[in-house]
Scaffold this active site. Structure first.
Site, PDB file in Angstrom:
ATOM      1  N   SER A  30       0.860  -1.201   0.000  1.00  0.00           N
ATOM      2  CA  SER A  30       0.000   0.000   0.000  1.00  0.00           C
ATOM      3  C   SER A  30       0.885   1.236   0.000  1.00  0.00           C
ATOM      4  CB  SER A  30      -0.867   0.010   1.261  1.00  0.00           C
ATOM      5  OG  SER A  30      -0.124   0.557   2.351  1.00  0.00           O
ATOM      6  N   ASP A  31       0.274   2.379  -0.358  1.00  0.00           N
ATOM      7  CA  ASP A  31       1.012   3.611  -0.139  1.00  0.00           C
ATOM      8  C   ASP A  31       0.758   4.035   1.309  1.00  0.00           C
ATOM      9  OD1 ASP A  31       1.708   6.398  -2.369  1.00  0.00           O
ATOM     10  OD2 ASP A  31       2.503   5.904  -0.385  1.00  0.00           O
ATOM     11  N   TRP A  32       1.375   5.113   1.708  1.00  0.00           N
ATOM     12  CA  TRP A  32       1.364   5.559   3.101  1.00  0.00           C
ATOM     13  C   TRP A  32      -0.076   5.742   3.594  1.00  0.00           C
ATOM     14  CZ3 TRP A  32       5.642   7.417   6.244  1.00  0.00           C
ATOM     15  CH2 TRP A  32       5.243   8.029   7.426  1.00  0.00           C
ATOM     16  N   GLN A  33      -0.525   4.854   4.486  1.00  0.00           N
ATOM     17  CA  GLN A  33      -1.865   4.909   5.083  1.00  0.00           C
ATOM     18  C   GLN A  33      -2.981   4.866   4.031  1.00  0.00           C
ATOM     19  OE1 GLN A  33      -1.821   8.437   7.553  1.00  0.00           O
ATOM     20  NE2 GLN A  33      -0.700   7.416   9.195  1.00  0.00           N
TER      21      GLN A  33
END
Ligand code: GLC
Length: 754
Positions: free
Chosen positions: A289-292
């Site tokens: 995933s990307d950040w959060q």
């Protein structure tokens, strides 16, 4: 009921249908992986899906750098699969040692980082490298970045970023390869090859993570993280091919994007992550995933709470949780409650463990953490030389009137003026968190070195980057007055582009155009060095100066590369990978646009009635860009003959060979990027007025001519057709060849009806 039915039944009940055959899937893994899976608790499995930032810096909101004591405890408990945005052979060695010796199963760590264009030897930003149209140079840039990173303990980079963008307002243009799918796909593959080399288990190769999947560059209004809504055809024609090229080149992992696509956030988008990525493309790597981005599905209004975001994320196929802290917190319980099948969990854990096997980490967890190698590799002479060569290949000559460049030997006084003239830190550009601010060679330093002792080189700041003070104008005018030649160093600073750096105004930032006007009024020959991470609207600048070099952001060797071009040691050959608009009002603007039912390519000033109304045009600006895609001048000139075809009928087993004679008609040797475009005149869906289908970067001596040939296959003309299939259609075509997408020589050919 066999394992497969149980798996599908359980997952179907949880509202997230995720066809998986856990037996087949886990069998597809290395025996080491299968063995570990059989020993792991649910908590340890969830821990292998938890990817956390280190204690150096953060690259997203709400994230606090993880304090060392947190990391120590989490590693011992097997609660983290890896740590990102840290580096250092010794530091990473201690972390690996803790994981291997103090956690129950001794699973080594993934050490990730945003090595977008270098660790300590900083290459030009990716958009600049794309302007070189030099795939070998681009691959070398990634190779150098991998060597330095691997030597510093890093084994995964969050690159290449392959997002196509047609909107210069979006700050992340800087990280990509521009607006064209064909060029972007070739560059994506070259970068993967550069990072991963021939064998991921070698100590000087690192895993690539192609990002951001998908269509992140199509954010509405060029505003970062904004909504993306497009047809499946547009997605497949323009935005997906570079990802497919990266995966075909062997990319070990892929990162989901922040944006929603057609109403479904990418990190919970089964159409992207299952139907396309796994089933159509057969991708067997890791999805990060990307950040959060998993927890942000709540902000999107797609997940009602953290539990739902967790279920949607894992069931869609987002496998590593970057900084949302959801998978570690909720997956063990959700599996116990039967809301997420353990088969789904095992497949995700299997992919991360398989990557660690492929990286050689189980054979030698300290493979990437050798201080002796690090000392030798970081900023080696070889690496700096590569950065220099790539940087000067990335520079694009946009204007050069009155033979202003290269600098004449009669020039004895040069005034360097502008906020980027005596500036090192900004030369590192965006996404250079590991770079040293004072490593780069500034423009001023490079110009002084090349000008030599007989030439006086002065510097005047002219203005600041971040305010509109005119206090330095007078000194700048005075410097220009004393000079034979003025070199303006203007444009964007490193933080004015990149992530979260969208701009509604893409002219020169702040008061810089006013500075240009002040200096132009002095009346000396003036060259502009324009630093940027995107296409800028340079219409006003263009009218005021004699020469313009697009210098993007050139990295560690910026000043040396620019001076090498300014003084003619290197004849610039860069070509724009993005269209430069006349004004932001034209955006999105790109070369491979559709024709519309009322095309207008006429003369903007025409007052003929048929030109003024009922045409697809603006009343206040020309349709054409200031500088078109593929454009770039040289210190010499090139001429193209009419294309000659060996045949005008193209079939699958009988490709066309098209040949042009390219002549260097100037008095200097030079390089030229010969570009081949085609147009499908009639299609079951409308087709662009031109599409890049090939290019060759050639070197011609002064006066030299050479026949340049391209082979065109029927399959080169395939597209996503009205019936949803991919292939070509019979009919008439044009081909165009030239040194940019506008000034071309044409020929026609056809694909006969079967
Ligand atoms: C950022 C970026 C992504 C980067 C990641 C880790 O938000 O979107 O490109 O790799 O976080 O730093």
């Amino acid at each position: 009921m066999n394992i497969k039915c149980v798996c599908i039944a359980l997952v179907a009940l949880t509202g997230g249908f995720y066809a998986c055959d856990s037996k087949k899937e886990t069998d597809a893994f290395d025996p080491k992986v299968t063995e570990l899976l059989s020993q792991m608790t649910l908590e340890e499995k969830a821990g292998q899906l938890n990817f956390v930032v280190g204690d150096l810096f953060t690259t997203g909101p709400d994230g606090k750098p993880k304090a060392p004591d947190y990391l120590d405890e989490a590693i011992k408990k097997g609660e983290v699969t890896g740590i990102f945005n840290i580096y250092g052979a010794e530091y990473t060695q201690t972390l690996q040692k803790k994981a291997v010796e103090e956690s129950r199963l001794g699973i080594p760590l993934l050490i990730g980082a945003d090595i977008i264009h270098g660790l300590k030897t900083i290459m030009p930003i990716p958009l600049a490298e794309a302007a070189s149209w030099d795939l070998e140079a681009i691959e070398l840039g990634s190779r150098v970045a991998a060597r330095e990173s691997a030597a510093a303990g890093i084994n995964l980079t969050f690159a290449p970023m392959v997002d196509i963008s047609r909107d210069a307002r979006w700050g992340r243009n800087a990280e990509g390869a521009g607006e064209d799918t064909y060029l972007g796909s070739l560059i994506a593959a070259a970068r993967v090859r550069g990072f991963q080399g021939s064998d991921l288990s070698l100590a000087n190769t690192i895993a690539a993570c192609v990002k951001h999947f998908a269509a992140y560059g199509a954010a509405e209004a060029g505003r970062d993280y904004n909504t993306v809504d497009m047809s499946d055809i547009a997605l497949r024609e323009t935005y997906l091919p570079p990802f497919k090229a990266a995966i075909d080149a062997g990319a070990a992992s892929i990162m989901t994007s922040f944006n929603e696509l057609n109403g479904v956030p990418a990190s919970g988008n089964e159409y992207l992550l299952q139907d396309i990525l796994r089933k159509e493309w057969g991708f067997e790597g890791l999805v990060i995933s990307d950040w959060q981005s998993i927890s942000e599905m709540m902000f999107h209004g797609y997940s009602k709470d953290s539990i739902e975001a967790t279920i949607q994320g894992i069931n869609a196929g987002t496998e590593l949780d970057m900084m949302a802290d959801l998978y570690l917190s909720f997956l063990p319980q959700l599996v116990r409650e039967g809301k997420v099948s353990e088969a789904v969990l095992d497949r995700a854990v299997g992919h991360i463990l398989q990557l660690k096997v492929d990286l050689g980490l189980f054979d030698n967890p300290y493979l990437y953490s050798d201080p002796a190698v690090e000392a030798k590799e970081i900023r080696s002479a070889e690496n700096l030389e590569a950065a220099f060569e790539i940087a000067r290949r990335s520079i694009v000559l946009l204007k050069n009137e009155k033979q202003t460049l290269p600098v004449k030997s009669t020039v004895k006084r040069i005034a360097v003026i502008g906020p980027l003239g005596d500036n090192q830190a900004d030369m590192n550009g965006t996404w250079s968190f590991f770079a040293e601010a004072l490593h780069p060679i500034s423009f001023l330093e490079g110009i002084k070195a090349y000008a030599g002792p007989g030439v006086e080189v002065t510097y005047a700041q002219g203005c600041n980057l971040y305010d509109n003070s005119t206090e330095h104008f007078a000194a700048a005018r005075a410097a220009a007055q004393r000079a034979d030649l003025v070199i303006l160093a203007i444009g964007e600073s490193a933080v004015m582009n990149g992530e979260g750096a969208s701009r509604s105004d893409i002219t020169l930032p702040g008061i810089q155009q006013e500075l240009v006007n002040q200096i132009a009024a002095v009346g000396k020959p003036t060259v502009a060095l324009v630093s940027s991470g995107r296409a800028l609207a340079l219409t006003e600048l263009e009218a005021k100066v004699d020469a313009i070099l697009a210098t993007w952001t050139l990295g560690s060797q910026a000043g040396k590369a620019v001076a090498s071009v300014l003084f003619g040691e290197y004849n610039p050959a860069g070509k724009l990978p993005v269209t430069f608009p006349r004004s932001v009002g034209q955006v999105p603007i790109y070369y491979n646009h559709k024709n519309t039912g009322r095309p207008f390519e006429g003369d903007f000033s025409s007052q003929k009635l048929e030109d003024r109304v009922y045409r697809s045009r603006y009343r206040d600006v020309d349709n054409s860009p200031l500088y078109p895609f593929g454009y770039g001048l040289s210190y010499t000139t090139f001429e193209y003959s009419q294309p000659v075809l060996n045949q005008t009928s193209l079939t699958d087993d009988s490709p066309i060979t098209v040949t042009v004679k390219v002549s260097n008609t100037g008095d200097r040797d030079g390089e030229e990027v010969v570009q081949l475009y085609t147009r499908d005149l009639i299609g079951s869906l409308t087709r662009p007025v031109k599409e890049l289908k090939g290019f060759q970067k050639i070197h011609l001596k002064a006066g030299e001519s050479r026949d340049i040939s391209f082979e065109l296959k029927a399959s080169d003309l395939a597209f996503w057709r009205a019936d949803g299939t991919y292939g070509y259609e019979p009919g008439d075509f044009k081909l165009m060849i030239g040194g940019n997408s506008r000034d071309t020589q044409e020929a026609v050919f056809s694909i006969p009806n079967p």
